[in-house]
Design an enzyme around this catalytic site. Sequence first.
Site, mmCIF file in Angstrom:
data_model
loop_
_atom_site.group_PDB
_atom_site.id
_atom_site.type_symbol
_atom_site.label_atom_id
_atom_site.label_comp_id
_atom_site.label_asym_id
_atom_site.label_seq_id
_atom_site.Cartn_x
_atom_site.Cartn_y
_atom_site.Cartn_z
ATOM 1 C CE LYS A 73 -0.291 -0.293 5.035
ATOM 2 N NZ LYS A 73 -1.063 -0.808 6.180
ATOM 3 N NE ARG A 124 -6.765 -0.326 10.775
ATOM 4 C CZ ARG A 124 -5.505 -0.429 10.333
ATOM 5 N NH1 ARG A 124 -4.713 0.633 10.331
ATOM 6 N NH2 ARG A 124 -5.027 -1.588 9.915
ATOM 7 C CG HIS A 132 -4.039 -4.875 11.728
ATOM 8 N ND1 HIS A 132 -3.045 -5.376 10.920
ATOM 9 C CD2 HIS A 132 -3.632 -3.630 12.086
ATOM 10 C CE1 HIS A 132 -2.072 -4.469 10.795
ATOM 11 N NE2 HIS A 132 -2.403 -3.415 11.505
ATOM 12 N NE ARG A 180 -2.780 -8.236 7.310
ATOM 13 C CZ ARG A 180 -3.465 -8.630 8.384
ATOM 14 N NH1 ARG A 180 -4.100 -9.780 8.402
ATOM 15 N NH2 ARG A 180 -3.529 -7.853 9.444
ATOM 16 C CE1 TYR A 182 11.463 31.980 2.089
ATOM 17 C CE2 TYR A 182 11.732 29.601 2.167
ATOM 18 C CZ TYR A 182 11.396 30.747 1.481
ATOM 19 O OH TYR A 182 10.977 30.660 0.183
ATOM 20 C CB CYS A 186 13.477 25.912 1.294
ATOM 21 S SG CYS A 186 14.569 27.124 2.057
ATOM 22 C CG ASP A 231 11.346 23.735 -4.210
ATOM 23 O OD1 ASP A 231 10.477 22.864 -4.355
ATOM 24 O OD2 ASP A 231 11.095 24.958 -4.211
#
Length: 362
Positions: free
Chosen positions: A36, A132, A161, A217, A254, A301, A303
């Site tokens: 997932k 859940r 689970h 799993r 910044y 930042c 990027d």
Amino acid sequence: MVLQGTFAYIDLKALSNNLRAVKKKTGNKNIMAVVKANAYGHGAAEISKHLARNGISYLGVAFTNEALQLRESGVKTPILVFFDRDHIRECFEYGLTPVIFDLNTAKSLSREAVRRKRRIAIHIKVDTGMGRLGFTLDKAPAAIQKIAGMENIKLEGLMSHFSDADLQDKEFADLQFKRFLSLRKELRRNGITFKYFHMANSAAVITMPGAHLNMVRPGIMLYGYGDEDLKPVLSLRSKILMLKKVPAATPISYARTFITKKKSIIATIPAGYADGYNRKLSNRGEVLINGKRAPVIGRVCMDTIMADVTEIHDVSINSEVVLIGSQGKEKITAADIADKTGTIPYEVLTSIGQRVKRIYQY
Ligand SMILES: *Cc1c(COP(=O)(O)O)cnc(C)c1O
């Protein structure tokens, strides 16, 4: 094209190593590999194909759209969809196995299976204490009895689970497991059985050998976290974009949260929080350059980040920068980053941005 920017290198040999570790722990039980969230950020199609070639029985995803993407990339392995409902048509058309936790979805599936003159395999989820998803224990026996009577439905799996399998104290995990076993027994008495019974996530694969049933799993352990003999599959690597010598009292990034105390050499690196490098690593993170640790200075930042490389020899533009992974004798893992940012390796890995190209190493 020169490789610039930041890349996630995916070491498929490490993945094979970790799969062998699962097989060793479980004595060759059926393995449902959990892929997932884009295989925890590693790239679901490539990871799934590699695992399928190495002998897993099933793949597990959260949502139907993840399963569709796998089918569209040519993955033929059976796929269980954990957290979705009412995607009736897709189950038939893409050969998906749904996890069932309500009677209405089971009814719709049965009706559609009859209409198509097909049988559909399902796994039923029961809630033994995770709180859940799944039929609660008081409702499970009657509900499962009903589903067992529905036409063209094949009861393939019964699952639950663990909430606590990663804790040292196994009291609650053991209680959940006992509840699961007693439900299984009650169902068997009424002539209801399944091909697969499964509960164990990675933590249970590693620490609860008695709870492997006939299928496990694992997720995170396949990617290299949770036990010593596992190898991290992903490394996050970049290259220096700009280097500059600056005098003392130079503000960096910044809000000027970092100001140089002396003459310094500063590297700008093209990776930021949009790539999954958490902003909490501002003035706290470290990267590896030439086998040495360099502190991340100033704010992270979107990027870019800046690192102080004053103490590192022979640094140049395009020197490799390791954000996660090893270089020389040094190593930074997703677990180290998780400790610094108050989270878990799962979140560090799944946060790695979409624009970070994954490069597969065989
Ligand atoms: C995510 C998930 C797993 C895998 O958990 P890990 O801790 O990564 O091993 C197993 N089962 C279900 C239902 C899950 O949602």
